[in-house]
Design an enzyme around this catalytic site. Sequence first.
Site: not given
Length: 451
Positions: A57, A137, A139, A194, A201, A250, A322, A340, A342
Amino acid sequence: MSDGNLTTAEQDVLDQIESKGVDFLRLQFTDILGTVKNVSVPARQAEKAFTEGIYFDGSSIEGFVRIQESDMRLKPDPETFAVLPWRDKEDSAAARMICDVIDTSTGEPFEGDPRYVLKQALDRANEMGYTVNAAPEPEFFLFEEDEDGHATTETNDHGGYFDLAPKDLAQDVRRDIIYGLEDMGFEVEASHHEVAQGQHEINFEYDDALTTADNVGTFRTVVRAIAAQHGYHATFMPKPIPKVNGSGMHTHISLFTEDGENAFHDEDDEFNLSDEAHAFTAGVLEHAPAITAVANPTVNSYKRLVPGYEAPVYVAWSDRNRSALIRKPAARVPAASRVELRSPDPSCNPYLAIATMIHAGLDGIENDLECPDPVRENIYDFDEQKREEYGIETLPSNLGAAVDALEEDEVVYDALGEHIAEKFVEAKRQEFEEYLIDVSDWELERYLEKY
């Protein structure tokens, strides 16, 4: 045994069910908000599931269909068969398969199925001569449970980035999670503690984008189940604790040509990125505000996306630091060249988030968008005037603004398809409105006796 109408992959599943003593199958699919759902059937129904599908359903699933349009059919993907690793050995085994959702009124894929939305993005890439690889990645936090088994926000340890025991008390939990993931076919690359207390992670190897999105849902399920066996609550909530780093996801993406070459690599480029990679990056930057609504889909997501906690909020790219939204990681070999993004967090629907990234990047390639120069300085140290000099915009600061950006962005909105886009916007506007009228403990503590 089968009646001969099964594919080789389907017959292989039936053989594994028999050889591994599987008694129950969990047929999994994902709703619009990214929640994994499942319909459990006896394993003896496996052949019927392949040949006829399993009906359910759809009106009971968030954002699927109205009651008068409720009949849906699950079509299992035999390539996703895996025995669940957390059952006791003496118990009967259970396995899962991830399913595509079929609209019974048309016999066609259901446009509200997030897996179908990602498949359409991959079809577009294929038409342009590319396949897509991705690697997330994700976390997560591990919290203690109270005496009633409810989650607290008391972390299970006091460790920090890459800490070892005795500070990192979750090594055994991570080890068992890795074993469970490997039992289900994952290639785990690394795991570590982390930055924040109780934060972890586990990275798994990149794969084609559809398998990767499937894996994110499986990853979250395995982490929660095995953490619970250890007496902990695992959460993928982006920012469960104030004033510490939140949890991100990421996501690395690369395109490959039909002959298996990495379309993002160019040895002669200063950054070893091809013209396609630069244009793809430009497309993602161009559509980043709208992607944010999908990749950061909760009110809580925007408690993570603030300066000072290593989360990207500035629309720029870099080959070094970063602080930018997109980073070009170092690549040991040409096949590893990638970009990447982030900003995504692990509360997102991985099918929809990856689909919007792909469409945005392909839009950049199709329109030959010019990629801005990389920003090699720490953008967190820039004041507003310097950001303006560099032309650096900021991601939406709340869910409401992100949904506004989504509705204004034709490329990303269309990437979701009309059905999902409409239902997603409706659900997220309601969530943001409920948040706005709520009164938090912070407000009560700050204002109740003061005014």
